[in-house]
Design an enzyme around this catalytic site. Structure first.
Site, PDB file in Angstrom:
ATOM      1  N   ASP A  37       0.826  -1.210   0.000  1.00 30.61           N
ATOM      2  CA  ASP A  37       0.000   0.000   0.000  1.00 30.61           C
ATOM      3  C   ASP A  37       0.865   1.266   0.000  1.00 30.61           C
ATOM      4  OD1 ASP A  37      -2.264   1.585   0.038  1.00 30.61           O
ATOM      5  OD2 ASP A  37      -2.476   1.518   2.207  1.00 30.61           O
ATOM      6  N   TYR A  38       2.001   1.221  -0.692  1.00 26.70           N
ATOM      7  CA  TYR A  38       2.785   2.452  -0.846  1.00 26.70           C
ATOM      8  C   TYR A  38       2.013   3.436  -1.714  1.00 26.70           C
ATOM      9  CZ  TYR A  38       7.129   0.965   1.367  1.00 26.70           C
ATOM     10  OH  TYR A  38       8.082   0.582   2.277  1.00 26.70           O
ATOM     11  N   GLU A  39       1.987   4.708  -1.279  1.00 27.00           N
ATOM     12  CA  GLU A  39       1.214   5.724  -1.988  1.00 27.00           C
ATOM     13  C   GLU A  39       2.046   6.941  -2.394  1.00 27.00           C
ATOM     14  OE1 GLU A  39      -2.250   6.599   0.350  1.00 27.00           O
ATOM     15  OE2 GLU A  39      -2.836   4.488   0.530  1.00 27.00           O
ATOM     16  N   HIS A  40       3.296   7.005  -1.936  1.00 21.05           N
ATOM     17  CA  HIS A  40       4.180   8.134  -2.256  1.00 21.05           C
ATOM     18  C   HIS A  40       5.557   7.584  -2.594  1.00 21.05           C
ATOM     19  CE1 HIS A  40       0.997  10.584  -0.512  1.00 21.05           C
ATOM     20  NE2 HIS A  40       1.038   9.782   0.547  1.00 21.05           N
ATOM     21  N   GLN A  62      -8.666   0.771  -4.143  1.00 27.33           N
ATOM     22  CA  GLN A  62      -9.304   1.712  -3.212  1.00 27.33           C
ATOM     23  C   GLN A  62     -10.370   2.543  -3.936  1.00 27.33           C
ATOM     24  OE1 GLN A  62      -6.541   3.817  -0.538  1.00 27.33           O
ATOM     25  NE2 GLN A  62      -4.909   2.472  -1.274  1.00 27.33           N
TER      26      GLN A  62
END
Length: 294
Positions: free
Chosen positions: A142-145, A205
């Site tokens: 769930d890396y988002e950056h 998501q």
């Protein structure tokens, strides 16, 4: 292909695509939620996803550590003993650890490897220790950056998942992308193209969209099914949101029933148990009952 055989073929696809899989994130927002509080339907495969393990220092001024992961979820009621107890009493329950998340401390949790080889080496070592300590079964990404390019992300994560699967440390892996201005999807699409074969579930998501109608949700679901072709795509809602995606009381379960009828419902996941305590987990019960009927 004769019509009768074509219909049988299409029906077999429909039966395979629907899944009795329920997944829920837990531990990111509260230290009071207990595993024993959450309903567990015996007829549904259930995954609890611990949020999060992050490769940052665990102090007041967190900084990246190049793949050396530490536990950042609230462990008050989510320790090894509580996890073992739930698994002993429920053969249909498994646990995963989610990596990254949105933030750490007061800042964003960036994916910042020094190199592919060093990050993978450190990640395999640190995560193997955590997985064994907590008796976990899988990993969620769930890396988002990011402070790296999509190919480096794909190689780091892909090699990590491949290594942990080949060693028998984990039995399943998932990713948690969402639609954005391009950075998130470009990184996950690069990962999917090269390492999709080691990824079992796509926790897309859908609650990251603005407020949706049922038809809009179904349309987005179909778009993401195309983006992650061949993957087991789950529908999702955020339990504490009002104007995010499609809410449980705003038509989410109508959309799930439509996808169910099309043979495309790969399961349901919820963000998150910490927020669902306020409603007594009533939407989890509805979701599990719907999945049990498949």
């Amino acid at each position: 292909m004769p019509i009768g055989i074509l219909e049988e073929f299409e029906n077999s696809i429909s039966e395979v695509a629907n899944s009795k899989l329920f997944r829920e994130y837990i531990g990111a927002e509260s230290d009071s939620v207990k595993l024993t509080d959450i309903p567990i339907h015996s007829g549904v495969e259930t995954h609890f996803i611990l949020a999060f393990a992050i490769d940052y220092t665990n102090d007041n001024h967190p900084s990246p550590t190049n793949g050396k992961f530490d536990v950042f979820w609230e462990t008050n009621h989510l320790g090894p003993e509580e996890i073992a107890s739930i698994k002993d009493r429920n053969a249909n329950v498994k646990f995963a650890v989610s990596l990254g998340g949105d933030s750490v401390g007061d800042g964003k949790a960036f994916f910042t490897p020094n190199s592919i080889s060093s990050w993978v080496r450190n990640a395999v070592s640190s995560l193997t220790s955590i997985i064994k300590q907590y008796n976990l079964d899988g990993i969620d990404i769930d890396y988002e950056h990011y402070k790296t390019d999509p190919n480096t992300f794909a190689e780091c994560i892909g090699q990590l998942l491949t290594n942990l699967k080949q060693s028998g440390t984990i039995s399943f892996a998932s990713i948690a992308p969402y639609e954005d201005d391009g950075a998130v999807q470009s990184h996950y699409q690069a990962l999917w193209r090269k390492y999709g074969h080691v990824i079992d579930y796509v926790n897309f998501q859908f609650y990251a969209y603005d407020k949706l109608t049922v038809s809009q949700f179904v349309q987005h679901f179909q778009e993401q099914a195309s983006n992650y072709g061949g993957g087991q795509l789950l529908a999702s809602f955020i339990s504490g949101g009002e104007n995010e995606g499609l809410t449980p009381n705003g038509g989410f379960f109508d959309a799930c029933n439509e996808l169910k009828g099309q043979g495309k419902l790969g399961g349901i996941f919820v963000w998150c148990a910490d927020e669902s305590t306020k409603s007594g987990f009533k939407y989890e019960k509805t979701a599990q009952a719907l999945l049990a009927s498949l």
